[in-house]
Enzyme design. Structure first.
Site, short mmCIF file in Angstrom:
data_model
loop_
_atom_site.label_atom_id
_atom_site.label_comp_id
_atom_site.label_asym_id
_atom_site.label_seq_id
_atom_site.Cartn_x
_atom_site.Cartn_y
_atom_site.Cartn_z
N GLN A 126 0.65 -1.22 0.04
CA GLN A 126 0.06 -0.16 0.05
C GLN A 126 0.90 1.30 0.04
OE1 GLN A 126 -3.18 -0.02 -0.15
NE2 GLN A 126 -3.54 2.21 -0.38
N ALA A 150 -5.50 5.18 -0.54
CA ALA A 150 -5.33 5.09 1.20
C ALA A 150 -3.93 5.26 1.66
CB ALA A 150 -6.13 3.88 1.70
N SER A 160 -5.45 1.55 4.92
CA SER A 160 -6.42 0.98 3.74
C SER A 160 -7.00 -0.41 4.05
CB SER A 160 -5.46 0.47 2.59
OG SER A 160 -6.17 -0.47 1.83
N HIS A 214 -7.71 -2.95 2.42
CA HIS A 214 -7.10 -4.02 2.02
C HIS A 214 -6.27 -4.55 2.85
CE1 HIS A 214 -8.92 -3.87 -2.20
NE2 HIS A 214 -8.96 -2.49 -1.99
N ASP A 221 -11.82 -5.74 -4.38
CA ASP A 221 -12.33 -5.06 -5.47
C ASP A 221 -12.64 -6.03 -6.53
OD1 ASP A 221 -11.52 -2.87 -4.08
OD2 ASP A 221 -9.80 -2.45 -5.35
N GLU A 246 -16.86 4.32 -5.07
CA GLU A 246 -16.32 3.18 -5.50
C GLU A 246 -17.11 1.82 -5.71
OE1 GLU A 246 -12.71 2.15 -3.32
OE2 GLU A 246 -11.39 4.22 -3.83
N HIS A 261 -15.86 -1.87 -4.49
CA HIS A 261 -14.95 -2.05 -3.54
C HIS A 261 -15.89 -2.77 -2.42
CE1 HIS A 261 -11.96 -1.11 -0.33
NE2 HIS A 261 -12.76 -1.46 0.58
#
Lengths: 262, 45
Positions: free
Chosen positions: A148, A169, A174, A176, A183, A232, A235
């Site tokens: 990230q 981010a 994040s 993630h 995603d 988004e 996401h």
């Protein structure tokens, strides 16, 4: 002839990527399990908050360097990170697995990973979608802090910090990195992460059904001022069926649900 | 949209044929090719 040989070799490489036995994952998983997360929960140097400040907000303290709040429940399915709240330094989920779904990347790469519970839910979501003629493809799941950081720094270098912060981010913040976000995209938008995904059959299906499998569209349209991120539609964030359904039915973001931005 | 539009056009053209592929293995190879194509244009990160 050269072209034929080259094409064959490339195809073989790709096939290997698709059929790779999951022993790499097993080794990776064992590695992750061996890294006990308890050691990262309490960071050196973070400023602890008073009981009143951190009560019910799952905050361990403030990172004096970034002035971000550090969450104290990174392993919770309901962990809440955003531009003001970040994960503890060095955090890695210890139950990452590869969901068995169509994915743009080859087996064995981190971006295919999700935490076990989220992975199982995503498999069910994809299965149900497929039965209804909806062809989804996963694009990007787990990202390490380092990954990230690379992405964020690249975006800042290319677009400037203000613009980058609208869609990218900062490392540690994040979703993630929690292993609970994936995603997704579809052929109808060329597998891109594009807001036009919302207008496709696949995007519409997700809006209506994702919560039934425990997922929400984390950064919905019209709530940029609340979430801090642009819309988004690709996401997906796993929260479990009960909370995801509640947010869907009440049209809430996590920020609105928790009632505070940090 | 992320990435340089000139760089991703060929990749977008490739994606049009995804729906004529049926087996899981073929889909997997096809997706990897598209991913490689996008990687060249640094579209998906």
């Amino acid at each position: 002839m050269k072209l034929l040989i080259t094409t064959t070799l490339i195809t073989l490489v790709f096939l290997n990527g698709c059929q790779q036995i999951q022993q790499d994952d097993t080794a990776k998983h064992a590695d992750m399990v061996s890294q006990k997360r308890g050691s990262v929960l309490i960071e050196k140097g973070i400023v602890e908050l008073s009981d009143e400040q951190d009560h019910d907000k799952n905050v361990a303290g403030i990172d004096p360097e970034t002035e971000l709040y550090v969450v104290d429940n990174p392993d919770s399915i309901e962990v809440y990170v955003n531009k003001q709240r970040r994960l503890p330094e060095g955090y890695e989920p210890d139950d990452l697995v590869e969901p068995d779904v169509e994915h743009l990347s080859q087996q064995g790469v981190n971006r295919r990973l999700l935490r076990q519970e989220a992975a199982e839910a995503l498999e069910l979501l994809f299965e149900q979608a497929d039965e209804q003629g909806i062809d989804l493809v996963a694009v990007s799941g787990y990202r390490s802090y380092e990954r990230q950081k690379t992405i964020y720094q690249s975006n800042v270098a290319n677009k400037g910090q203000e613009e980058a912060d609208r869609f990218s981010a900062q490392p540690g913040t994040s979703e993630h990195q929690t292993g609970l976000a994936m995603d997704v995209s579809a052929a109808s938008v060329s597998f891109l992460l594009d807001q036009a995904f919302d207008q496709t059959d696949e995007g519409s299906w997700l809006v209506e059904h994702a919560h039934q499998f425990g997922f929400v569209i984390r950064y919905p349209e019209g709530k940029t001022d609340i979430t801090g991120y642009e819309f988004e539609p690709w996401h997906l964030r796993y929260l479990g069926e009960e909370l995801a359904t509640h947010l869907y039915e009440e049209d809430l973001t996590l920020e609105e649900y928790f009632g505070y931005h940090y | 949209m992320l990435g340089n539009i000139d760089m991703i056009k060929p990749c977008q053209y490739l994606t049009r044929f995804y729906h004529v592929i049926f087996t899981v293995e073929e889909k997997c190879v096809y997706l990897l090719m598209i991913n490689l194509c996008y990687s060249v244009g640094s579209v998906i990160n």
